[in-house]
Design an enzyme around this catalytic site. Structure first.
Site, mmCIF file in Angstrom:
data_model
loop_
_atom_site.group_PDB
_atom_site.id
_atom_site.type_symbol
_atom_site.label_atom_id
_atom_site.label_comp_id
_atom_site.label_asym_id
_atom_site.label_seq_id
_atom_site.Cartn_x
_atom_site.Cartn_y
_atom_site.Cartn_z
ATOM 1 N N PRO A 1 -40.412 -18.393 -14.577
ATOM 2 C CA PRO A 1 -40.508 -18.058 -15.880
ATOM 3 C C PRO A 1 -40.865 -16.672 -16.460
ATOM 4 O O PRO A 1 -41.864 -15.809 -15.912
ATOM 5 C CB PRO A 1 -41.547 -19.275 -16.484
ATOM 6 C CG PRO A 1 -42.183 -19.724 -15.389
ATOM 7 C CD PRO A 1 -41.541 -19.190 -14.022
ATOM 8 N N ASN A 2 -40.060 -16.313 -17.505
ATOM 9 C CA ASN A 2 -40.336 -15.341 -18.224
ATOM 10 C C ASN A 2 -40.235 -13.828 -17.501
ATOM 11 O O ASN A 2 -40.410 -12.546 -17.879
ATOM 12 C CB ASN A 2 -41.885 -14.988 -18.821
ATOM 13 C CG ASN A 2 -42.262 -16.167 -19.611
ATOM 14 O OD1 ASN A 2 -41.285 -16.325 -20.649
ATOM 15 N ND2 ASN A 2 -43.062 -16.844 -19.442
ATOM 16 N N ARG B 1 -40.061 -6.318 -20.607
ATOM 17 C CA ARG B 1 -41.237 -7.265 -21.072
ATOM 18 C C ARG B 1 -42.583 -6.786 -20.523
ATOM 19 O O ARG B 1 -42.732 -6.460 -19.548
ATOM 20 C CB ARG B 1 -41.002 -8.741 -20.597
ATOM 21 C CG ARG B 1 -42.122 -9.615 -20.634
ATOM 22 C CD ARG B 1 -42.124 -10.954 -19.961
ATOM 23 N NE ARG B 1 -43.248 -11.706 -19.874
ATOM 24 C CZ ARG B 1 -43.853 -11.995 -18.750
ATOM 25 N NH1 ARG B 1 -43.388 -11.942 -17.590
ATOM 26 N NH2 ARG B 1 -45.034 -12.575 -18.761
ATOM 27 N N TYR C 1 -46.261 -4.741 -16.352
ATOM 28 C CA TYR C 1 -45.110 -5.343 -15.540
ATOM 29 C C TYR C 1 -44.229 -4.066 -14.823
ATOM 30 O O TYR C 1 -42.994 -4.178 -13.942
ATOM 31 C CB TYR C 1 -44.211 -6.511 -15.992
ATOM 32 C CG TYR C 1 -45.175 -7.686 -16.282
ATOM 33 C CD1 TYR C 1 -45.872 -8.352 -14.900
ATOM 34 C CD2 TYR C 1 -45.369 -8.168 -17.355
ATOM 35 C CE1 TYR C 1 -46.696 -9.393 -15.296
ATOM 36 C CE2 TYR C 1 -46.119 -9.339 -17.678
ATOM 37 C CZ TYR C 1 -46.802 -9.876 -16.579
ATOM 38 O OH TYR C 1 -47.589 -11.248 -16.583
ATOM 39 N N ASN D 1 -41.722 -14.939 -6.765
ATOM 40 C CA ASN D 1 -42.381 -14.549 -8.094
ATOM 41 C C ASN D 1 -42.435 -15.725 -8.893
ATOM 42 O O ASN D 1 -41.442 -15.869 -9.641
ATOM 43 C CB ASN D 1 -42.054 -13.277 -8.570
ATOM 44 C CG ASN D 1 -42.981 -12.675 -9.902
ATOM 45 O OD1 ASN D 1 -43.882 -13.906 -10.007
ATOM 46 N ND2 ASN D 1 -43.216 -11.635 -10.346
ATOM 47 N N ALA E 1 -46.526 -17.671 -13.778
ATOM 48 C CA ALA E 1 -47.413 -18.410 -14.186
ATOM 49 C C ALA E 1 -47.410 -19.745 -13.378
ATOM 50 O O ALA E 1 -48.434 -20.300 -13.128
ATOM 51 C CB ALA E 1 -47.419 -18.743 -15.610
ATOM 52 N N HIS F 1 -49.928 -20.295 -10.264
ATOM 53 C CA HIS F 1 -51.312 -20.595 -10.534
ATOM 54 C C HIS F 1 -51.596 -22.182 -11.206
ATOM 55 O O HIS F 1 -52.684 -22.866 -11.200
ATOM 56 C CB HIS F 1 -51.915 -19.842 -11.686
ATOM 57 C CG HIS F 1 -51.600 -18.131 -11.593
ATOM 58 N ND1 HIS F 1 -51.878 -17.434 -10.461
ATOM 59 C CD2 HIS F 1 -50.701 -17.558 -12.140
ATOM 60 C CE1 HIS F 1 -51.430 -16.173 -10.280
ATOM 61 N NE2 HIS F 1 -50.522 -16.253 -11.550
ATOM 62 N N GLU G 1 -45.044 -14.243 -1.265
ATOM 63 C CA GLU G 1 -45.518 -14.571 -2.751
ATOM 64 C C GLU G 1 -45.467 -13.099 -3.465
ATOM 65 O O GLU G 1 -45.863 -12.409 -2.730
ATOM 66 C CB GLU G 1 -46.810 -15.092 -2.734
ATOM 67 C CG GLU G 1 -47.492 -15.346 -4.076
ATOM 68 C CD GLU G 1 -48.772 -16.067 -4.161
ATOM 69 O OE1 GLU G 1 -49.539 -15.776 -5.109
ATOM 70 O OE2 GLU G 1 -49.185 -17.057 -3.294
ATOM 71 N N HIS H 1 -46.155 -10.480 -6.778
ATOM 72 C CA HIS H 1 -46.593 -10.344 -8.065
ATOM 73 C C HIS H 1 -46.458 -8.963 -8.410
ATOM 74 O O HIS H 1 -46.773 -8.022 -7.683
ATOM 75 C CB HIS H 1 -48.106 -10.793 -8.197
ATOM 76 C CG HIS H 1 -48.390 -12.245 -8.005
ATOM 77 N ND1 HIS H 1 -48.311 -13.153 -8.898
ATOM 78 C CD2 HIS H 1 -48.787 -12.714 -6.664
ATOM 79 C CE1 HIS H 1 -48.516 -14.211 -8.246
ATOM 80 N NE2 HIS H 1 -48.937 -13.989 -6.919
ATOM 81 N N ARG I 1 -56.859 -8.837 -12.657
ATOM 82 C CA ARG I 1 -56.658 -9.438 -13.965
ATOM 83 C C ARG I 1 -57.790 -10.327 -14.383
ATOM 84 O O ARG I 1 -57.460 -11.552 -14.495
ATOM 85 C CB ARG I 1 -55.320 -10.072 -14.173
ATOM 86 C CG ARG I 1 -54.296 -8.907 -13.921
ATOM 87 C CD ARG I 1 -52.852 -9.254 -14.337
ATOM 88 N NE ARG I 1 -52.602 -9.779 -15.764
ATOM 89 C CZ ARG I 1 -51.425 -10.266 -15.957
ATOM 90 N NH1 ARG I 1 -50.485 -10.538 -15.100
ATOM 91 N NH2 ARG I 1 -51.274 -10.541 -17.144
ATOM 92 N N ARG J 1 -55.211 -16.518 -12.913
ATOM 93 C CA ARG J 1 -54.408 -15.827 -12.189
ATOM 94 C C ARG J 1 -54.708 -15.414 -10.793
ATOM 95 O O ARG J 1 -54.094 -14.812 -10.086
ATOM 96 C CB ARG J 1 -53.982 -14.377 -13.021
ATOM 97 C CG ARG J 1 -53.180 -14.746 -14.625
ATOM 98 C CD ARG J 1 -52.993 -13.687 -15.068
ATOM 99 N NE ARG J 1 -52.122 -13.839 -16.462
ATOM 100 C CZ ARG J 1 -50.883 -14.419 -16.763
ATOM 101 N NH1 ARG J 1 -50.148 -14.444 -15.625
ATOM 102 N NH2 ARG J 1 -50.704 -14.629 -17.950
#
Length: 164
Positions: free
Chosen positions: A23-24, A31, A36, A90, A93, A96, A114, A116, A123, A129
């Site tokens: 998502p996102n 964004r 990012y 990736n 969210a 997590h 994984e 990120h 963070r 996170r």
């Protein structure tokens, strides 16, 4: 006498690698660039080419992004049916929060890295996170290098698959 290079080319294996985004992540480069980065997914193939050099031709990349958890699980299950060799994932969210994605990764048995964009361990404003439900089922994690994290994950998958 046969050409040894020609024989070598026939035996070199290619690997289908899925780059999966949650998502996102459909607007990377636009964004929140302060977190990012300003590069989009369109830059990843060139980064993979640079990292793998001549071996880049042995990697076939497929990209998929979905905002919904179910669509991501469906794509992972399809990857298993397709015989995808590895996944750079990736989950955003969902990394997590999603037991469902973690369960899927545990049973499909596709080597997964994984990914990120940010250094999730740094963070500290949002401690959730710093936890990954996916972590038990992946071969490793790349974090903190922006979009380059995807290319590094593909490189790690290639090296892992090549020596497996």
């Amino acid at each position: 006498m046969p050409n040894p290079l020609a024989r070598r080319e026939k035996t070199m294996q290619t690997y289908d690698i899925l780059i999966l985004n949650g998502p996102n992540l459909g607007s990377l480069g636009q964004r929140q660039p302060e977190i990012y980065g300003s590069l989009g997914m369109d830059t990843v193939p060139a980064m993979v080419q640079e990292l793998l050099g001549d071996n880049a031709s042995l990697v076939n990349l497929t990209f998929f992004q979905a905002n919904g958890e179910g669509a991501l699980i469906d794509r992972l299950e399809l990857a298993r049916k397709e015989g995808v060799a590895g996944v750079a994932f990736n989950a955003g969210a969902y990394t997590h929060t999603s037991l469902a994605i973690a369960d899927c990764l545990a049973w499909i048995e596709i080597p997964t890295v994984e990914v990120h964009l940010s250094n999730v361990l740094a963070r500290t404003e949002d401690p959730i996170r710093q936890h990954s439900y996916m972590g038990k089922s992946v071969i490793g994690m790349v974090a903190g290098f922006g979009v380059l994290s995807y290319a590094l994950a593909v490189q790690a998958l290639y090296l892992h698959l090549k020596t497996a």
